[in-house]
Design a protein around this motif. Structure first.
Motif, PDB file in Angstrom:
ATOM      1  N   LEU A  57     -25.594 -16.503 -36.210  1.00  0.00           N
ATOM      2  CA  LEU A  57     -25.857 -16.221 -34.805  1.00  0.00           C
ATOM      3  C   LEU A  57     -27.011 -15.237 -34.740  1.00  0.00           C
ATOM      4  O   LEU A  57     -26.909 -14.116 -35.237  1.00  0.00           O
ATOM      5  N   ASP A  60     -28.935 -15.269 -29.681  1.00  0.00           N
ATOM      6  CA  ASP A  60     -28.157 -16.208 -28.866  1.00  0.00           C
ATOM      7  C   ASP A  60     -28.198 -17.651 -29.353  1.00  0.00           C
ATOM      8  O   ASP A  60     -27.787 -18.556 -28.644  1.00  0.00           O
ATOM      9  N   LEU A  62     -26.685 -20.162 -32.026  1.00  0.00           N
ATOM     10  CA  LEU A  62     -25.637 -20.383 -33.008  1.00  0.00           C
ATOM     11  C   LEU A  62     -26.079 -21.543 -33.890  1.00  0.00           C
ATOM     12  O   LEU A  62     -26.277 -22.661 -33.400  1.00  0.00           O
ATOM     13  N   LEU A  93     -26.154 -19.966 -26.902  1.00  0.00           N
ATOM     14  CA  LEU A  93     -24.999 -19.393 -26.222  1.00  0.00           C
ATOM     15  C   LEU A  93     -25.434 -18.625 -24.987  1.00  0.00           C
ATOM     16  O   LEU A  93     -26.514 -18.044 -24.956  1.00  0.00           O
ATOM     17  N   GLU A  95     -24.182 -15.650 -21.945  1.00  0.00           N
ATOM     18  CA  GLU A  95     -23.459 -14.381 -21.946  1.00  0.00           C
ATOM     19  C   GLU A  95     -21.963 -14.579 -21.726  1.00  0.00           C
ATOM     20  O   GLU A  95     -21.176 -13.649 -21.880  1.00  0.00           O
ATOM     21  N   ASP A  98     -18.001 -14.491 -26.054  1.00  0.00           N
ATOM     22  CA  ASP A  98     -17.776 -13.250 -26.796  1.00  0.00           C
ATOM     23  C   ASP A  98     -18.227 -13.467 -28.238  1.00  0.00           C
ATOM     24  O   ASP A  98     -17.526 -14.096 -29.026  1.00  0.00           O
ATOM     25  N   ARG A  99     -19.385 -12.970 -28.588  1.00  0.00           N
ATOM     26  CA  ARG A  99     -19.970 -13.195 -29.916  1.00  0.00           C
ATOM     27  C   ARG A  99     -19.115 -12.633 -31.055  1.00  0.00           C
ATOM     28  O   ARG A  99     -19.083 -13.190 -32.138  1.00  0.00           O
ATOM     29  N   GLU A 100     -18.444 -11.516 -30.817  1.00  0.00           N
ATOM     30  CA  GLU A 100     -17.661 -10.860 -31.867  1.00  0.00           C
ATOM     31  C   GLU A 100     -16.387 -11.625 -32.226  1.00  0.00           C
ATOM     32  O   GLU A 100     -15.830 -11.431 -33.290  1.00  0.00           O
ATOM     33  N   ILE A 102     -15.991 -15.055 -32.398  1.00  0.00           N
ATOM     34  CA  ILE A 102     -16.190 -16.432 -32.846  1.00  0.00           C
ATOM     35  C   ILE A 102     -15.479 -16.644 -34.183  1.00  0.00           C
ATOM     36  O   ILE A 102     -15.591 -15.829 -35.092  1.00  0.00           O
ATOM     37  N   LEU A 115     -15.078 -20.492 -29.759  1.00  0.00           N
ATOM     38  CA  LEU A 115     -15.992 -19.561 -29.102  1.00  0.00           C
ATOM     39  C   LEU A 115     -15.260 -18.950 -27.913  1.00  0.00           C
ATOM     40  O   LEU A 115     -15.199 -19.543 -26.835  1.00  0.00           O
TER      41      LEU A 115
END
Length: 131
Positions: A57, A60, A62, A93, A95, A98-100, A102, A115
């Motif tokens: 990632l 933004d 992926l 991706l 906003e 939640d990136r943390e 995944i 995701l």
């Protein structure tokens, strides 16, 4: 789709400029569905084991990249009806993800990405009170 966007062919080319491959490159087919708290991406990558895949990632984007290795799924190949090469797929991706949080798992050649939706993107019910 507003939360996860497939990059167009041109955008894929721009993001892949730094990469070179000697063999074939395949774009794995995906199914994407939405649950109450996450988007789930299912990508077909036959012959790929957990050690053959990398998921990144950056800015933004992926990125999924996998190259099957002999014996990565166990056993000896008797019949192989799919092409051998590198799998490459990228998604942008928003906003709302939640990136943390995944998560990824691969089983029988199917990659499952979970995701989770960011808190601000989660649906909520607003209670109406009598005035």
């Amino acid at each position: 789709m507003t939360r996860l966007q497939k990059l167009s062919g041109r955008e894929q080319d721009q993001h892949a400029l730094e990469q070179t491959n000697n063999g074939q490159v395949f774009q794995p087919l995906v199914d994407i569905y939405e649950t109450e708290d996450a988007l789930v991406v299912l990508a077909d990558m036959p012959g790929v084991g957990p050690d053959d895949i990398s998921i990144d990632l950056e800015n933004d984007i992926l990125g999924l990249r996998a190259t099957p290795t002999e014996g990565s799924v166990g056993g000896n190949m008797v019949i192989g009806e799919y092409g051998i090469g590198t799998y490459l797929r990228r998604f942008q991706l928003t906003e709302a993800i939640d990136r943390e949080g995944i998560k990824a798992e691969i089983k029988n050649g199917e990659l499952k990405l979970i995701l989770p939706k960011a808190a601000k993107a989660m649906p909520r019910r607003i209670e109406v009170q009598a005035g």
